[in-house]
Design a protein around this motif. Structure first.
Motif, short mmCIF file in Angstrom:
data_model
loop_
_atom_site.label_atom_id
_atom_site.label_comp_id
_atom_site.label_asym_id
_atom_site.label_seq_id
_atom_site.Cartn_x
_atom_site.Cartn_y
_atom_site.Cartn_z
N HIS A 29 29.93 33.28 70.60
CA HIS A 29 29.82 32.40 71.75
C HIS A 29 29.25 33.21 72.91
O HIS A 29 29.07 34.42 72.81
CB HIS A 29 31.20 31.85 72.16
CG HIS A 29 31.85 31.01 71.11
ND1 HIS A 29 31.52 29.70 70.87
CD2 HIS A 29 32.84 31.31 70.22
CE1 HIS A 29 32.27 29.22 69.89
NE2 HIS A 29 33.07 30.18 69.47
N HIS A 71 28.56 22.77 70.90
CA HIS A 71 28.13 23.80 71.86
C HIS A 71 27.91 23.27 73.28
O HIS A 71 28.38 23.86 74.25
CB HIS A 71 26.87 24.49 71.34
CG HIS A 71 26.15 25.28 72.37
ND1 HIS A 71 26.65 26.47 72.86
CD2 HIS A 71 24.99 25.05 73.04
CE1 HIS A 71 25.80 26.93 73.79
NE2 HIS A 71 24.81 26.10 73.91
N CYS A 129 29.46 28.10 77.69
CA CYS A 129 29.05 28.86 76.52
C CYS A 129 27.53 28.81 76.48
O CYS A 129 26.95 27.74 76.54
CB CYS A 129 29.63 28.26 75.25
SG CYS A 129 29.07 29.10 73.76
N CYS A 131 26.55 27.60 69.21
CA CYS A 131 27.65 27.92 68.30
C CYS A 131 28.02 26.76 67.39
O CYS A 131 29.01 26.82 66.68
CB CYS A 131 28.86 28.37 69.12
SG CYS A 131 29.36 27.22 70.41
CU1 CUA Z 1 30.39 28.28 72.02
CU2 CUA Z 1 28.12 27.61 72.31
#
Ligand code: CUA
Length: 151
Positions: free
Chosen positions: A98, A141, A133, A137
């Motif tokens: 992340h 996300h 973030c 991910c």
């Molecule tokens: Cu956790 Cu993008």
């Protein structure tokens, strides 16, 4: 003889270019984890300091902020920080890579499972700060964010 010189110049130029590209990519990317402590991502919850996430006072106007990233959120999500305090942020991930970016600051960290990344920051202005973030991910996300309150 002349061919050899050109070969050397050619290879030399290539090496220079590759070095520039390498340094450029490194300088413009995320900082690599600053603390390469290895921990078991499966056992983050029981590994100090991550067994007690949140803000912890460690000195005069000095705090430790322990954060955990997990698809697709940050823990804990109700952090309040005194304005002007020195905050040592420590973060790790329980699953995948992340990113941790605090909007409006230069805080931008890569959060990799099994590693502790740390950084010291002081919030000068009160307000709500958005933590995002910034490493893709997974499906959630875009929604991976939280806010911290500086008072
Ligand atoms: Cu956790 Cu993008």
């Amino acid at each position: 003889k002349l061919e050899k010189i050109w070969l050397i110049i050619g290879v030399g130029t290539l090496v220079v270019f590759l070095t520039i590209i390498g340094v450029g990519a490194f300088a413009h990317g995320n900082e690599p984890p600053s603390d390469l402590t290895i921990l078991d991502p499966q056992k983050v919850d029981e590994t100090p300091p991550f067994n007690e996430p949140g803000l912890k006072k460690i000195g005069e106007n000095e705090y430790e902020l322990i954060l955990i990233a997990q698809a697709f959120s940050f823990f804990p999500n109700d952090v309040k920080i005194p304005k002007g305090a020195t905050v040592h942020i420590k973060v790790t991930s329980k699953d995948v890579v992340h990113g941790l970016q605090i909007v409006g600051t230069n805080v931008n960290m890569m959060v990799t499972p099994g590693h502790v990344n740390s950084l010291t920051y002081s919030f000068k202005e009160p307000g709500n700060y958005l933590i995002l973030c910034n490493e893709y991910c997974g499906v959630g996300h875009q929604a991976m964010s939280t806010t911290i309150e500086v008072t």
